[in-house]
Design a protein around this motif. Structure first.
Motif, short mmCIF file in Angstrom:
data_model
loop_
_atom_site.label_atom_id
_atom_site.label_comp_id
_atom_site.label_asym_id
_atom_site.label_seq_id
_atom_site.Cartn_x
_atom_site.Cartn_y
_atom_site.Cartn_z
N LEU A 116 -22.90 -22.65 54.89
CA LEU A 116 -21.25 -23.22 54.34
C LEU A 116 -20.35 -21.85 54.21
CD1 LEU A 116 -22.35 -25.94 51.89
CD2 LEU A 116 -21.08 -26.03 54.39
N PRO A 117 -19.88 -21.95 54.76
CA PRO A 117 -18.56 -20.39 54.44
C PRO A 117 -18.39 -20.51 52.96
CG PRO A 117 -17.20 -21.89 55.73
CD PRO A 117 -18.75 -22.80 54.97
N ILE A 118 -18.51 -18.75 52.66
CA ILE A 118 -18.80 -18.25 51.29
C ILE A 118 -17.84 -18.75 50.15
CG2 ILE A 118 -20.51 -16.79 51.75
CD1 ILE A 118 -18.11 -14.51 51.26
N GLY A 119 -16.63 -18.42 50.79
CA GLY A 119 -15.35 -19.43 49.83
C GLY A 119 -15.96 -20.84 49.43
N ILE A 165 -8.83 -17.43 48.82
CA ILE A 165 -9.18 -15.96 49.15
C ILE A 165 -9.96 -15.37 49.76
CG2 ILE A 165 -8.46 -13.54 47.95
CD1 ILE A 165 -6.39 -14.78 45.97
N ILE A 166 -11.68 -15.45 49.08
CA ILE A 166 -12.67 -15.02 49.69
C ILE A 166 -12.68 -15.58 50.52
CG2 ILE A 166 -14.78 -15.28 48.98
CD1 ILE A 166 -14.22 -15.10 46.20
N SER A 167 -13.08 -16.50 50.70
CA SER A 167 -12.76 -17.09 52.82
C SER A 167 -12.18 -16.16 53.85
CB SER A 167 -12.02 -17.90 52.89
OG SER A 167 -12.49 -18.91 54.03
N LYS A 168 -10.25 -15.75 52.95
CA LYS A 168 -9.30 -15.15 54.20
C LYS A 168 -9.95 -14.02 54.17
CE LYS A 168 -7.12 -18.14 54.86
NZ LYS A 168 -6.70 -19.36 56.02
N LEU A 169 -10.41 -13.32 53.10
CA LEU A 169 -11.32 -11.73 53.26
C LEU A 169 -12.04 -11.63 53.96
CD1 LEU A 169 -10.63 -10.92 49.43
CD2 LEU A 169 -8.84 -9.75 51.46
N LYS A 170 -13.22 -12.31 53.99
CA LYS A 170 -14.25 -12.39 55.33
C LYS A 170 -15.49 -11.85 54.62
CE LYS A 170 -11.60 -13.00 59.52
NZ LYS A 170 -11.92 -14.99 59.23
N LEU A 171 -16.05 -12.14 53.32
CA LEU A 171 -16.32 -11.20 52.60
C LEU A 171 -18.28 -11.57 53.04
CD1 LEU A 171 -14.28 -10.95 49.68
CD2 LEU A 171 -15.01 -8.64 50.58
N GLU A 172 -18.23 -11.88 53.88
CA GLU A 172 -19.90 -12.71 54.44
C GLU A 172 -20.46 -11.58 54.10
OE1 GLU A 172 -17.13 -15.69 56.32
OE2 GLU A 172 -17.40 -13.29 56.05
N LYS A 173 -20.48 -9.81 53.97
CA LYS A 173 -21.36 -9.23 54.84
C LYS A 173 -21.90 -8.41 53.61
CE LYS A 173 -17.94 -5.87 55.59
NZ LYS A 173 -17.07 -4.09 56.23
N TYR A 174 -21.20 -8.85 52.18
CA TYR A 174 -21.10 -8.62 50.79
C TYR A 174 -21.83 -9.30 50.25
CZ TYR A 174 -18.05 -5.35 51.82
OH TYR A 174 -17.40 -3.73 52.37
N VAL A 175 -22.64 -10.57 50.62
CA VAL A 175 -23.73 -11.49 49.95
C VAL A 175 -25.13 -10.98 50.49
CG1 VAL A 175 -24.61 -13.65 49.89
CG2 VAL A 175 -22.07 -13.78 50.70
N GLU A 176 -26.06 -10.84 49.46
CA GLU A 176 -27.34 -10.07 50.36
C GLU A 176 -28.14 -10.78 50.61
OE1 GLU A 176 -28.61 -7.49 48.34
OE2 GLU A 176 -26.89 -6.67 47.01
N LEU A 307 -18.48 -7.87 46.05
CA LEU A 307 -17.59 -8.91 46.46
C LEU A 307 -17.52 -9.69 44.49
CD1 LEU A 307 -17.10 -12.13 46.88
CD2 LEU A 307 -19.05 -11.82 47.51
N LEU A 308 -18.50 -8.86 44.08
CA LEU A 308 -18.53 -9.84 42.26
C LEU A 308 -17.64 -8.84 41.51
CD1 LEU A 308 -19.70 -10.80 40.10
CD2 LEU A 308 -21.26 -8.31 39.44
N VAL A 309 -16.61 -7.62 42.04
CA VAL A 309 -15.52 -7.45 41.51
C VAL A 309 -14.16 -8.08 41.47
CG1 VAL A 309 -14.26 -5.52 41.17
CG2 VAL A 309 -16.46 -4.64 40.84
N ILE A 310 -14.31 -8.70 42.62
CA ILE A 310 -13.42 -9.43 43.51
C ILE A 310 -13.55 -10.43 42.80
CG2 ILE A 310 -12.45 -10.28 46.15
CD1 ILE A 310 -13.36 -8.04 47.07
N PHE A 311 -14.49 -11.28 43.12
CA PHE A 311 -14.64 -12.68 41.74
C PHE A 311 -14.19 -12.58 41.23
CE2 PHE A 311 -17.56 -15.07 39.18
CZ PHE A 311 -17.10 -16.68 39.29
N ILE A 312 -14.69 -11.29 40.25
CA ILE A 312 -13.74 -11.23 38.75
C ILE A 312 -12.40 -11.26 38.60
CG2 ILE A 312 -14.89 -9.62 36.61
CD1 ILE A 312 -17.24 -9.13 37.02
N GLY A 313 -11.90 -10.46 39.87
CA GLY A 313 -10.58 -10.32 39.48
C GLY A 313 -9.97 -11.56 39.58
#
Length: 334
Positions: A116-119, A165-176, A307-313
């Motif tokens: 599933l998409p991380i967003g 927002i997380i989906s649009k930023l395409k942050l999949e590579k920041y998941v372990e 990704l954690l910082v973006i989530f918190i923000g």
């Protein structure tokens, strides 16, 4: 209308229980229920019993509904949708799943590893601890239905916007990387019998009560202290609705704590009674449930720092906006 009001007062606000506890304080303890000591004992006994009764009933019925949505079935449902629709559905499904952020993270891992998409999974991760069906009823029992419904709506909006927002930023590579290799087992879900669903619901009541009872007692104890021992002038000087910094201060205070919404509700109730803005109280509740330090530590093990910082923000900004909005217009709901 009269019938609805009577049911609301007797079943949710439990006025009958309030009167019984008043009699207990007066006749059993020989105390004045409006004195500091008597009022504290009354607040504690009444809120503890009311919360445990409502929580047990609600967990039972919510768990029965949840028995129709095991992780594999939930993943299949979410995989049928894309974009904003998937984020909305994910946030809605989060309302019938675990009651704290730490228990939501394993499902977040499972959904992400299932493709599933991380967003979409982050919409679920935000919604799950923040908004659930039990919180609607408990908020209504303490404040009113308008506040409860408004809280759920803004919580879902925050979950959808955050995930989008997380989906649009395409942050999949920041998941372990291990998350993607930790595949969710795809097995045919056996249909449970009614008896099995009832047993599951009963077990969930016992399990969740065992997890949250201490936080509820602590939360009610803090609420009783605020309500009866801390002068209103002190509370309003720090967190009064006229203080521009009250919302961010409440958010900062709530973040290091670990509890769920059931433990924070009595504190919010006492704060509002002392003149704190409803938005400030909700900001405190949201920061405790969505940004608690233990859950962030757990999340750090599965996502990278950026990704954690973006989530918190995203969540923090959302909580601040919600807090200020409720402080400005919340009087229309009270």
């Amino acid at each position: 209308m009269f019938i609805f009001e009577w049911l609301n007062n007797q079943l949710l606000k439990m006025e009958w229980l309030h009167h019984l506890v008043t009699v207990l304080i007066e006749k059993g303890f020989g105390l004045d229920p409006i004195s500091r000591v008597g009022g504290s004992i009354h607040f504690f006994i009444y809120d503890v019993i009311k919360i445990f009764i409502l929580l047990s009933v609600l967990i039972f019925f919510i768990s029965y509904i949840q028995s129709y949505f095991p992780p594999e079935r939930t993943k299949k449902i979410l995989s049928r949708f894309k974009g904003l629709t998937a984020n909305i559905l994910s946030a809605l499904l989060g309302t019938v799943t675990p009651f704290c952020s730490c228990s939501s993270i394993p499902l977040f891992i499972g959904f992400t590893s299932a493709g599933l998409p991380i967003g979409v999974t982050f919409s679920f991760l935000i919604s799950s601890p923040l908004v659930d069906l039990a919180s609607v009823i408990l908020l209504a029992s303490i404040f009113n239905w308008r506040i409860a419904i408004a809280y759920v709506v803004v919580g879902l909006v925050l979950a959808v916007i955050g995930g989008t927002i997380i989906s649009k930023l395409k942050l999949e590579k920041y998941v372990e990387s291990f998350v993607y290799s930790n595949q969710m087992i795809s097995a045919t879900q056996e249909e449970l019998t009614t008896r099995e669903r009832l047993d599951y619901s009963k077990d969930q009541v016992v399990e969740i009560i065992q997890k949250v009872w201490l936080y509820i007692l602590i939360g009610v104890g803090i609420g009783a202290a605020i309500h009866n021992w801390i002068p209103e002038s002190v509370i309003t000087a720090l967190l009064g609705q006229d203080k521009w910094y009250s919302v961010p201060l409440a958010t900062i205070i709530g973040t290091p704590m670990y509890a769920d919404i059931f433990g924070t509700l009595p504190i919010a109730e006492a704060l509002v009674a002392k003149g704190v803005g409803i938005g400030t109280a909700l900001a405190f509740m949201m920061s405790v449930t969505a940004l608690s330090l233990p859950s962030l530590i757990m999340l750090k093990k599965v996502v990278k720092t950026r990704l954690l910082v973006i989530f918190i923000g995203i969540v923090t900004v959302g909580i601040l906006i919600i807090g200020y909005t409720f402080n400005a217009f919340g009087h229309l709901l009270l």
